[in-house]
Structures are given as C-alpha cells and as structure tokens.
Design a protein around this motif. Structure first.
Motif, PDB file in Angstrom:
ATOM      1  N   GLU A  82     -12.854   6.268  -3.095  1.00  0.00           N
ATOM      2  CA  GLU A  82     -13.292   5.154  -2.261  1.00  0.00           C
ATOM      3  C   GLU A  82     -12.638   5.528  -1.008  1.00  0.00           C
ATOM      4  OE1 GLU A  82     -11.406   1.632  -0.083  1.00  0.00           O
ATOM      5  OE2 GLU A  82     -10.378   2.651  -1.712  1.00  0.00           O
ATOM      6  N   ARG A  83     -11.168   5.891  -0.830  1.00  0.00           N
ATOM      7  CA  ARG A  83     -10.678   6.196   0.573  1.00  0.00           C
ATOM      8  C   ARG A  83     -11.164   7.583   0.901  1.00  0.00           C
ATOM      9  NH1 ARG A  83      -9.556   1.820   1.522  1.00  0.00           N
ATOM     10  NH2 ARG A  83      -7.551   1.043   2.198  1.00  0.00           N
ATOM     11  N   LYS A  84     -11.357   8.708   0.016  1.00  0.00           N
ATOM     12  CA  LYS A  84     -12.105   9.750   0.323  1.00  0.00           C
ATOM     13  C   LYS A  84     -13.309   9.403   1.484  1.00  0.00           C
ATOM     14  CE  LYS A  84     -10.694  13.077  -3.170  1.00  0.00           C
ATOM     15  NZ  LYS A  84      -9.644  12.275  -3.780  1.00  0.00           N
TER      16      LYS A  84
ATOM     17  N   GLY B 285     -15.481   8.490   8.599  1.00  0.00           N
ATOM     18  CA  GLY B 285     -14.891   8.316   9.754  1.00  0.00           C
ATOM     19  C   GLY B 285     -14.910   9.468  10.649  1.00  0.00           C
TER      20      GLY B 285
ATOM     21  N   TYR C 294       0.680  -1.285  -0.084  1.00  0.00           N
ATOM     22  CA  TYR C 294       0.135  -0.054   0.012  1.00  0.00           C
ATOM     23  C   TYR C 294       0.856   1.175  -0.117  1.00  0.00           C
ATOM     24  CZ  TYR C 294       1.121  -0.815   4.975  1.00  0.00           C
ATOM     25  OH  TYR C 294       1.826  -1.022   6.030  1.00  0.00           O
TER      26      TYR C 294
ATOM     27  N   ARG D  12     -14.064   6.746   2.785  1.00  0.00           N
ATOM     28  CA  ARG D  12     -13.757   6.033   4.013  1.00  0.00           C
ATOM     29  C   ARG D  12     -13.233   7.163   5.024  1.00  0.00           C
ATOM     30  NH1 ARG D  12     -13.769   0.450   3.791  1.00  0.00           N
ATOM     31  NH2 ARG D  12     -13.703  -0.432   1.591  1.00  0.00           N
ATOM     32  N   VAL D  13     -12.518   7.959   4.763  1.00  0.00           N
ATOM     33  CA  VAL D  13     -11.837   8.956   5.639  1.00  0.00           C
ATOM     34  C   VAL D  13     -12.957  10.116   6.360  1.00  0.00           C
ATOM     35  CG1 VAL D  13     -10.422  10.956   5.964  1.00  0.00           C
ATOM     36  CG2 VAL D  13      -9.576   8.873   4.832  1.00  0.00           C
TER      37      VAL D  13
ATOM     38  N   ILE E  78      -8.592   8.960  12.837  1.00  0.00           N
ATOM     39  CA  ILE E  78      -8.817   8.395  11.591  1.00  0.00           C
ATOM     40  C   ILE E  78      -8.334   7.003  11.925  1.00  0.00           C
ATOM     41  CG2 ILE E  78      -7.633   7.970   9.374  1.00  0.00           C
ATOM     42  CD1 ILE E  78      -7.214  11.084   9.141  1.00  0.00           C
ATOM     43  N   GLU E  79      -9.114   6.000  11.148  1.00  0.00           N
ATOM     44  CA  GLU E  79      -8.756   4.705  11.117  1.00  0.00           C
ATOM     45  C   GLU E  79      -7.500   4.276  10.364  1.00  0.00           C
ATOM     46  OE1 GLU E  79      -8.655   0.639  11.204  1.00  0.00           O
ATOM     47  OE2 GLU E  79     -10.184   1.871  12.506  1.00  0.00           O
TER      48      GLU E  79
ATOM     49  N   ARG F  70      -6.363   1.907   8.504  1.00  0.00           N
ATOM     50  CA  ARG F  70      -6.598   1.452   7.073  1.00  0.00           C
ATOM     51  C   ARG F  70      -7.046   2.382   6.241  1.00  0.00           C
ATOM     52  NH1 ARG F  70      -8.898  -4.461   8.524  1.00  0.00           N
ATOM     53  NH2 ARG F  70      -9.877  -3.275  10.067  1.00  0.00           N
ATOM     54  N   HIS F  71      -7.675   3.336   6.861  1.00  0.00           N
ATOM     55  CA  HIS F  71      -8.338   4.421   5.984  1.00  0.00           C
ATOM     56  C   HIS F  71      -7.204   5.408   5.325  1.00  0.00           C
ATOM     57  CE1 HIS F  71     -12.549   3.543   7.775  1.00  0.00           C
ATOM     58  NE2 HIS F  71     -12.049   2.685   7.045  1.00  0.00           N
ATOM     59  N   ALA F  72      -6.172   5.336   5.976  1.00  0.00           N
ATOM     60  CA  ALA F  72      -4.973   6.348   5.674  1.00  0.00           C
ATOM     61  C   ALA F  72      -4.183   5.913   4.655  1.00  0.00           C
ATOM     62  CB  ALA F  72      -4.184   6.728   6.896  1.00  0.00           C
TER      63      ALA F  72
END
Length: 438
Positions: A398-400, A406, A39, A402-403, A54-55, A57-59
């Motif tokens: 997708e990551r946006k 959170g 990653y 998730r962050v 922040i979680e 795995r989301h970073a």
C-alpha cells in the motif's frame, strides 16, 4: 498466555510486531506495542519529504493499518524494572499504569544528539521525525514568499540562507535536496535570483559521508560546489544564538533555517531501566539480540535498532557494533521476532549477521551516489538506484504504491511547492471573525 511488550513502534519495533503476527499461532502469545505516535516513520524518505518530492503521509506507516492482532497503546514507557518484569506506561490520555510482561523488546530507537552550543537548542531543528521534515519544507517555502516581498539586504539574505550541521549521510542528503528545491523555486519567483540563495554545510571532520570512499565523497563535494552550495570542512559551529552563525574559522552570517544532523544517541528512557548499558548509554546485546548483563543473559529481555549495541559479526561495524541505520533495524526486527517465537517454543535463537552490501544516497532530483566495495556509481543511475532501493524497502505494498504514485505524478506535474505554514495556527482564521459575547 505469555505476554510480549514491545517498547517503541519505529523500524525495529514495527517489524518485530508485524513479523510476530505472521509467526505466532492463535493463543500462543499476547503482543503489546507502546509508542506515543500512531505510525512508523520511514526516515530515509525525510529529505525527499522536506524537498517536496514525497507526500508526508506516504512516508509513514500507520500501526493500526497493518498490526491487526497486536494490542496498541498510544503512550510512552517511562520506566522498566526487569527484576519484577514490569514497565510503567504513561498513555497519551489517562493515568500512568504498570504493565507486566514475560518478554520485553526494547526498540525505542535514537534521538538527536546535540552539544551545548549557544543557540542550537533554541534555533535549530533536527531531522529524525516526519514533523521536522514538514516544518523544514514549510519554512523554506514560506521564507521564499517573504523574501520575494523584500528589497535586497540583510533580512532577505537571512531568509534565503540555509545551514546544515553534520556531513554524514543524513546531513548531505537534506542539504543537497534543499539545494535542489531552492534551485527549482527560483523559477517561480521572478523577484529573486539564484545568487540570492546561500547554502552552508558545516562538518567538523576533514571529509563528508564516511560510508563511501574518499573519491566518491570528493565527487559529491564537487557536485555541490557546482550547484552553488558551500561545504565547510574541519569547521565547528561555535554559536547559533539568535540565528547568527559563528564558525571556528571566524566566519559569521545569519540564517533563518538551521538543521542539525550531527549525530544521534540512544533514547534517554534507557536511564530509567535496570538494563545493562554500555559507555555510550546503549542497551548491551548478544549477537542473538538478547540483552546481556555482567552475569550473563537477562532472560526475557531483547533489543534491536538504534538504541542498542549489537555485535556486528560481519566485521564491518564501527567499534565492532552495528551502526544505527535502517538496514540493521529492519533486519534485526525480523530476526528478533523469529528468535522470540523460537524461545517460546523451546528452540534456540539465531545470531544476527548482515553484511552491508553498499550505501546509496539521493542528492536532489536526478543526482545520487552509490557505493558497494570499490564500485562507485554517481549521477542519474545512482539516483535511480536510490529510489528503487528505498521504494522497495518501504513497508507494505500500500505504501509502496503511494510513494511510487507520487514520484510518477511529480515526473509529469513537477514538484509540489505549496507551503502549509498556517497549519501551526489553524484557528487564526476562525478566531479573527468569530462573534463573541459582549
């Protein structure tokens, strides 16, 4: 088919490969990326990960989720011989092998730069990886649990003392975020009081955050002081042996959490290459991101990111070069992909030019600073700008989501204060009760 080898899957490497997938026609080139981790880490979020906002795995962004046509090798490049257009790769599993290429892209980034101070190598932790951020978070949460069971005294004071070395952006952000976390934790521990927590930041220079104006840095110092945090300016760390902090001012105290953020250096793997390096060990680049030797351009060699000395044509760089930060790494990666495709198609490359529009930092929940030229914003509006900028800069929708999700959950539910320190020894519970042959 031309072979492109990307060394490193961080900001610059990931964005180079990601953009190449969009630009290259089918069969136009074969792209391979090599990194020991699966990653890319969005490093500006590490302070918030450490503070539980922040979680973890989301970073990070999984390579295989977004790189669909790129060949991914989980391993590390141990040497590059550009004279023969080959690289030696040590995979995470299996034997070392040699990989040939037509174009090589060096984006291995930087690592923490330390000094031979007694105790630092044994006691301190950096803040360059997601694993370090998680460890910092678990350590401070675990220390609160332990301290709550102890009477007032030296041991409890050691557990509740946090030290950060380095007053740049990274140091100030993690320092302020952890101060914010500790202030919240006190509400959940009736056995402890705010005065039991001690936060010390050590900076060898006479100011913090050189990226912002002196006036703005003074505001940050005042804000930290009001929040019960101590900043030691013009002070050097003399020793951290056995967790005993000794400063050049003569002060001494014990700490169970020492975080080192006092600088970075180019990845040492560059020493195992025949690339031209500058006096700081960085890869020498032209403004178009091609590697430049003493006798001119090295054909087929490119670079981007923190491990390189790329001329800053905007005039705002330190010593005439781009500073090692995410703004440059992301933009250089995208331009490098464009220039690589142009080279494959017989076209000319474009010079890298990016004028820094400003600096933004989060200093804990609802506190931030923003600086753009003479314009400075502090407090809650700057904190919103910080989250807005980095939320948008996070790769992939997708990551946006998730962050942002959170952050939304934390707004209503509060910060997550669960420690998972036991993850470091996951088999203990099983081994304790496992039946063994007599």
């Amino acid at each position: 088919m031309p072979k492109i080898l990307i060394v490193g899957g961080g900001y610059a490497g990931f964005y180079t490969a990601w953009k190449l997938e969009k630009l290259l026609k089918k069969g136009e080139a074969e792209v391979t990326i090599v990194d020991p981790l699966p990653y890319m880490t969005y490093q500006p979020f590490l302070p918030e990960v450490a503070a539980g906002s922040i979680e973890p795995r989301h970073a990070v962004v999984a390579h295989r989720s977004h790189l669909k046509t790129t060949r991914i090798i989980a391993g590390k490049v141990t040497g590059i011989n550009h004279a023969t257009s080959s690289a030696t790769i040590l995979p995470n599993a299996g034997e070392s092998f040699t990989q040939g290429y037509d174009h090589v892209v060096f984006t291995a980034g930087a690592v923490s730069r330390t000094f031979p101070i007694p105790g630092v190598a044994d006691e301190a932790i950096g803040l360059k990886t997601i694993e370090e951020a998680i460890a910092v978070r678990d350590r401070i949460l675990g220390n609160f649990d332990r301290a709550a069971q102890l009477p007032a005294g030296p041991e409890r004071e050691r557990l509740l003392t946090v030290v950060v070395v380095g007053g740049g952006f990274a140091g100030i952000e993690i320092f302020a975020e952890l101060r914010s976390l500790a202030s919240d934790l006190i509400k959940s521990y009736p056995e402890l009081e705010f005065a039991d927590t001690h936060f010390h930041l050590i900076e060898a220079m006479g100011r913090i955050m050189p990226e912002v104006s002196l006036k703005t840095s003074h505001w940050v110092l005042k804000n930290l002081d009001e929040r019960g945090a101590t900043v030691h300016l013009d002070t050097q760390l003399k020793s951290a042996k056995d967790g005993i902090i000794e400063l050049s001012t003569g002060e001494s105290f014990a700490s169970d959490l020492i975080i080192w953020t006092a600088g970075v250096m180019a990845h040492p793997i560059l020493k195992n290459t025949d690339f031209p390096l500058d006096e700081r060990g960085r890869l020498r680049l032209r403004a178009d991101l091609r590697v430049e030797g003493d006798e001119g351009i090295l054909e087929g060699a490119w670079g981007a990111g923190d491990a390189t000395a790329c001329p800053d044509l905007s005039g705002g760089g330190v010593g005439g070069f781009c500073v090692p930060n995410a703004q440059h790494a992301v933009r250089q990666g995208k331009l490098l992909a464009n220039n690589l495709v142009a080279a494959l198609r017989g076209e000319g490359p474009t010079d890298y030019l990016h004028k820094n529009l400003g600096a933004v930092a989060g200093l804990g929940l609802n506190v931030g600073v923003f600086q753009s030229g003479k314009l400075a914003i502090t407090g809650w509006p700057a904190w919103i700008a910080h989250r807005g900028y980095h939320g948008l800069a996070m790769p992939s929708f997708e990551r946006k989501f998730r962050v942002a999700g959170g952050w939304w959950n934390n707004f209503w539910l509060g910060r997550d204060i669960v420690s998972l320190e036991a993850r470091e020894t996951p088999r203990v519970a099983f081994e304790e009760f496992a039946s063994r042959p007599k």
